[in-house]
Scaffold this motif. Structure first.
Motif, mmCIF file in Angstrom:
data_model
loop_
_atom_site.group_PDB
_atom_site.id
_atom_site.type_symbol
_atom_site.label_atom_id
_atom_site.label_comp_id
_atom_site.label_asym_id
_atom_site.label_seq_id
_atom_site.Cartn_x
_atom_site.Cartn_y
_atom_site.Cartn_z
ATOM 1 N N ALA A 1 0.850 -1.194 0.000
ATOM 2 C CA ALA A 1 0.000 0.000 0.000
ATOM 3 C C ALA A 1 0.883 1.240 0.000
ATOM 4 C CB ALA A 1 -0.895 -0.001 1.233
ATOM 5 N N ILE A 2 0.545 2.185 -0.875
ATOM 6 C CA ILE A 2 1.256 3.477 -0.893
ATOM 7 C C ILE A 2 0.345 4.495 -0.213
ATOM 8 C CG2 ILE A 2 2.345 5.235 -2.329
ATOM 9 C CD1 ILE A 2 2.577 3.183 -4.546
ATOM 10 N N VAL A 3 0.910 5.272 0.705
ATOM 11 C CA VAL A 3 0.111 6.205 1.503
ATOM 12 C C VAL A 3 0.584 7.640 1.286
ATOM 13 C CG1 VAL A 3 -0.611 6.835 3.849
ATOM 14 C CG2 VAL A 3 -0.201 4.422 3.270
ATOM 15 N N GLY A 4 -0.377 8.547 1.159
ATOM 16 C CA GLY A 4 -0.060 9.973 1.076
ATOM 17 C C GLY A 4 -1.188 10.777 1.683
ATOM 18 N N ASP B 1 10.544 4.461 10.964
ATOM 19 C CA ASP B 1 11.611 3.609 10.443
ATOM 20 C C ASP B 1 11.050 2.397 9.708
ATOM 21 O OD1 ASP B 1 13.435 5.304 11.570
ATOM 22 O OD2 ASP B 1 13.729 4.094 13.376
ATOM 23 N N ASN B 2 11.750 1.986 8.664
ATOM 24 C CA ASN B 2 11.351 0.760 7.963
ATOM 25 C C ASN B 2 11.316 -0.392 8.967
ATOM 26 O OD1 ASN B 2 11.317 2.226 5.636
ATOM 27 N ND2 ASN B 2 13.278 1.454 4.866
ATOM 28 N N GLY B 3 10.280 -1.219 8.822
ATOM 29 C CA GLY B 3 10.159 -2.352 9.742
ATOM 30 C C GLY B 3 9.238 -2.074 10.914
ATOM 31 N N THR B 4 8.822 -0.807 11.064
ATOM 32 C CA THR B 4 7.909 -0.481 12.169
ATOM 33 C C THR B 4 6.534 -1.088 11.886
ATOM 34 O OG1 THR B 4 9.055 1.625 12.450
ATOM 35 C CG2 THR B 4 6.904 1.417 13.519
ATOM 36 N N GLU B 5 6.009 -1.806 12.865
ATOM 37 C CA GLU B 5 4.658 -2.368 12.735
ATOM 38 C C GLU B 5 3.646 -1.324 13.167
ATOM 39 O OE1 GLU B 5 3.508 -6.254 14.158
ATOM 40 O OE2 GLU B 5 5.599 -6.907 14.012
ATOM 41 N N VAL B 6 2.622 -1.150 12.360
ATOM 42 C CA VAL B 6 1.595 -0.159 12.711
ATOM 43 C C VAL B 6 0.202 -0.770 12.577
ATOM 44 C CG1 VAL B 6 2.952 1.885 12.105
ATOM 45 C CG2 VAL B 6 1.602 0.749 10.330
ATOM 46 N N ALA C 1 -1.810 5.614 9.752
ATOM 47 C CA ALA C 1 -1.877 4.416 8.919
ATOM 48 C C ALA C 1 -3.330 4.127 8.563
ATOM 49 C CB ALA C 1 -1.280 3.230 9.680
ATOM 50 N N PRO C 2 -3.648 4.081 7.250
ATOM 51 C CA PRO C 2 -5.023 3.754 6.858
ATOM 52 C C PRO C 2 -5.296 2.249 7.038
ATOM 53 C CG PRO C 2 -3.810 4.849 5.083
ATOM 54 C CD PRO C 2 -2.807 4.404 6.092
ATOM 55 N N LEU C 3 -4.203 1.469 7.054
ATOM 56 C CA LEU C 3 -4.296 0.011 7.132
ATOM 57 C C LEU C 3 -3.197 -0.483 8.069
ATOM 58 C CD1 LEU C 3 -4.551 -0.572 3.268
ATOM 59 C CD2 LEU C 3 -6.446 -0.892 4.892
ATOM 60 N N SER C 4 -3.419 -1.646 8.666
ATOM 61 C CA SER C 4 -2.388 -2.234 9.515
ATOM 62 C C SER C 4 -1.303 -2.873 8.649
ATOM 63 C CB SER C 4 -2.993 -3.310 10.419
ATOM 64 O OG SER C 4 -4.022 -2.741 11.195
ATOM 65 N N GLY C 5 -0.068 -2.886 9.171
ATOM 66 C CA GLY C 5 0.998 -3.509 8.396
ATOM 67 C C GLY C 5 2.355 -3.096 8.907
ATOM 68 N N VAL C 6 3.349 -3.203 8.006
ATOM 69 C CA VAL C 6 4.729 -2.879 8.361
ATOM 70 C C VAL C 6 5.228 -1.803 7.397
ATOM 71 C CG1 VAL C 6 7.087 -3.793 8.471
ATOM 72 C CG2 VAL C 6 5.160 -5.209 9.230
ATOM 73 N N VAL C 7 5.894 -0.779 7.922
ATOM 74 C CA VAL C 7 6.460 0.269 7.070
ATOM 75 C C VAL C 7 7.630 -0.326 6.292
ATOM 76 C CG1 VAL C 7 7.601 2.524 7.039
ATOM 77 C CG2 VAL C 7 5.777 2.066 8.712
ATOM 78 N N THR C 8 7.594 -0.216 4.954
ATOM 79 C CA THR C 8 8.682 -0.777 4.144
ATOM 80 C C THR C 8 9.528 0.292 3.467
ATOM 81 O OG1 THR C 8 7.213 -0.957 2.247
ATOM 82 C CG2 THR C 8 7.429 -2.907 3.656
ATOM 83 N N GLU C 9 8.967 1.505 3.299
ATOM 84 C CA GLU C 9 9.729 2.531 2.576
ATOM 85 C C GLU C 9 9.178 3.911 2.878
ATOM 86 O OE1 GLU C 9 9.915 1.725 -1.639
ATOM 87 O OE2 GLU C 9 10.957 3.604 -2.065
ATOM 88 N N VAL D 1 4.696 7.142 2.501
ATOM 89 C CA VAL D 1 5.288 5.853 2.899
ATOM 90 C C VAL D 1 4.625 4.692 2.154
ATOM 91 C CG1 VAL D 1 6.008 6.501 5.247
ATOM 92 C CG2 VAL D 1 3.700 5.588 4.869
ATOM 93 N N LYS D 2 5.348 3.570 2.122
ATOM 94 C CA LYS D 2 4.772 2.315 1.638
ATOM 95 C C LYS D 2 4.639 1.364 2.821
ATOM 96 C CE LYS D 2 6.444 2.583 -3.111
ATOM 97 N NZ LYS D 2 7.372 2.061 -4.124
ATOM 98 N N LEU D 3 3.566 0.600 2.808
ATOM 99 C CA LEU D 3 3.315 -0.395 3.859
ATOM 100 C C LEU D 3 3.156 -1.770 3.218
ATOM 101 C CD1 LEU D 3 0.362 1.359 5.794
ATOM 102 C CD2 LEU D 3 2.790 1.391 6.416
ATOM 103 N N ARG D 4 3.591 -2.818 3.927
ATOM 104 C CA ARG D 4 3.175 -4.171 3.558
ATOM 105 C C ARG D 4 1.994 -4.478 4.463
ATOM 106 N NH1 ARG D 4 7.696 -6.727 4.404
ATOM 107 N NH2 ARG D 4 7.114 -7.639 6.394
ATOM 108 N N ILE D 5 0.836 -4.618 3.839
ATOM 109 C CA ILE D 5 -0.375 -4.694 4.669
ATOM 110 C C ILE D 5 -0.631 -6.120 5.140
ATOM 111 C CG2 ILE D 5 -1.398 -2.608 3.709
ATOM 112 C CD1 ILE D 5 -3.177 -4.300 1.962
ATOM 113 N N SER D 6 -1.245 -6.203 6.334
ATOM 114 C CA SER D 6 -1.396 -7.498 6.976
ATOM 115 C C SER D 6 -2.828 -8.013 6.965
ATOM 116 C CB SER D 6 -0.870 -7.426 8.413
ATOM 117 O OG SER D 6 -1.490 -6.352 9.089
ATOM 118 N N ASN D 7 -3.791 -7.146 6.657
ATOM 119 C CA ASN D 7 -5.184 -7.576 6.752
ATOM 120 C C ASN D 7 -6.034 -6.859 5.707
ATOM 121 O OD1 ASN D 7 -7.737 -8.329 7.419
ATOM 122 N ND2 ASN D 7 -7.676 -7.537 9.533
#
Lengths: 377, 119
Positions: free
Chosen positions: B19-22, B41-46, B66-74, B97-103
């Motif tokens: 997910a790309i967020v702005g 920081d990259n790797g932060t779980e949100v 964070a609009p969605l749960s996940g991990v910050v990747t960039e 930021v970019k997130l890897r979303i979990s749900n």
């Protein structure tokens, strides 16, 4: 219950200029115009910015018997400043102190022909007027002029603009204050302000304020400026915001405002002491204080704002200070802040660390102001 | 790719589990010219609603949620040099930021463009 906000005589003008209005000190005030804070700030430093500061309180202090000398002498009982020695037509920065040596308010006071012209902060104006009136009730009358408008025109081109309205404007020096007229109405004109730039403040009747503001705005060098840029301008200029940088528990000496206490009122001076908190302030003038207000510049581009804690080293264990005002300085081109630090850390170029969002950011102590003043002395 | 929106004026564009967020053009205009942007920081779980970044104008700091749960990747490192990219192209080059979303189920709680425009 809803809190009803007051409006200045320029409210309609602000709205018509597209201002974003916000609550401030009980008033609906313009925080910015469509130009935006960054451009408004730079415009003021380069040309001339028009500020509506009608929310501030204007007062007149007049002796009940005798001339203005009696009002000056009486007023010295409330402030650590030399007013007896102030010449007619001159203005001086002053501090109302409390018994603990803290600051009740900071204010501008001008000696006029028959009375003192006083401008106080909006949030303090009722308390100040009551306090001054009650404290000096035997000798003086404090006349509230809260219905009058107050405009500020600030910036290097302000002198050329003001000269078109008041031929005396250009011959005034920094901190001169005169009574003059605009279209037959009495106005009070001072060469001072809150931006670090050359400029003027004009106190005038509410009914002519909009017409006068429009006449100023008709000049190509003049733009309206909101409270957002007013804050970044005064911060770059190293000027205190009452309630943030100075308050009832900071003393003038801690606030690095000792320059505002003239020799005559200091220990050993001709009229030493005799104001609230004189014992403590006198001692601090001689022996120093445990903390001092300083300028601060964070490394990098992240602003540090009011409330951020300052530490001696990266481990962030030993707190040595706190930020009281901070933001970005558009003219300085970097984040700027001020705050209080332990005196042993107050020397310019001392490296401290701010705790910011869980990280430590290096912050350098800097001498104030960040941007040199453009006053015409 | 569909763009979703939040009531707190973020947009999020989802492609697979990325997910790309702005922030929206409306938010960027309200904030005014930005002087600083920084991501977690990259790797932060949100989780939804946690701060993933901060943007600052002359007058204030604002968290980006964070609009969605996940991990910050960039984090968009272009913003470190020029945070005004967010003002210039809030929904393009000015992504934050970019997130890897979990749900992916959380997508149903976000607003469509029409729903956001109606706010």
């Amino acid at each position: 219950m809803s809190v009803s906000l007051l409006r200045t005589p320029l409210y309609d003008l602000h709205v018509s200029l597209g201002a974003k209005m916000v609550p401030f000190a009980g008033y609906e005030m313009p925080v910015q115009y469509p130009t935006g804070v960054m451009e408004e700030h730079k415009h003021t430093r380069q040309k001339a910015g028009l500020f509506d500061v009608s929310h501030m309180g204007q007062l007149r202090l007049k002796a009940k018997k005798g001339g203005v000398e009696n009002a000056l002498a009486a007023f010295e009982r409330l402030v650590p400043m030399d007013f007896v020695g102030l010449a007619e037509g001159r203005q001086r920065y002053a501090l109302l102190t409390n018994e603990q040596g803290g600051i009740r308010d900071d204010l501008m006071v001008a000696r006029q022909k028959d009375d003192l012209f006083i401008v106080v902060n909006a949030a303090c104006k009722d308390a100040d007027a009551s306090y001054i009136a009650a404290s000096l009730a035997d000798e003086c009358e404090a006349i509230r002029q809260f219905d009058r408008a107050l405009l500020a025109l600030q910036g290097p081109e302000a002198v050329n603009v003001m000269n078109q309205f008041f031929p005396d404007a250009s011959s005034m020096r920094f901190m001169d204050c005169i009574e003059t007229t605009y279209k037959g109405h009495k106005v009070t004109l001072s060469r001072s302000g809150y931006t670090g730039e050359d400029g003027y403040e004009i106190g005038l009747p509410a009914e002519i304020a909009e017409g006068f503001a429009k006449a100023l705005l008709a000049h190509p060098d003049v733009k309206p400026i909101g409270l957002g840029a007013r804050d970044s301008l005064r911060l770059e200029a190293g000027l205190c915001l009452y309630g943030n940088d100075i308050d009832t528990i900071t003393t003038p000496v801690e606030a690095a405002l000792s320059w505002a206490i003239q020799k005559a009122r200091r220990p050993g001076g001709a009229r030493e002491g005799g104001y609230p908190g004189a014992e403590k302030i006198g001692q601090q003038l001689q022996n120093g204080t445990e903390r001092l207000r300083v300028g601060l510049q964070p490394e990098g581009r992240a602003p540090v704002r009011a409330g951020v804690e300052l530490f001696a080293d990266e481990t962030a264990r030993q707190q040595v200070g706190i930020v009281t005002s901070g933001g970005f300085g558009p003219t300085y081109g970097a984040p700027v802040a001020m705050g209080y630090v332990k005196t042993s850390f107050a020397k310019p170029e001392t490296k401290l660390f701010a705790s910011l969002r869980g990280k430590t950011v290096p912050v350098m102590v800097k001498s104030l102001p960040f941007v040199p003043a453009g006053f015409k002395r | 790719m569909t763009t979703y929106y939040t009531e707190t004026h973020e947009w999020v564009r989802v492609n697979g589990d990325t997910a790309i967020v702005g922030i929206t053009a409306h938010a960027a205009e309200e904030l005014g010219e930005l002087v600083f942007a920084e991501g977690k920081d990259n790797g932060t779980e949100v989780s939804v609603g946690d701060a993933v970044a901060v943007v600052e104008s002359v007058k204030a700091a604002s968290d980006i949620y964070a609009p969605l749960s996940g991990v910050v990747t960039e984090f968009n490192t272009q913003l470190s040099d020029d945070p005004t990219l967010i003002n210039k192209e809030p929904e393009g080059e000015g992504w934050i930021v970019k997130l890897r979303i979990s749900n992916k189920d959380e997508l149903s709680r976000l607003l469509s463009a029409d729903q956001y425009a109606a706010l």
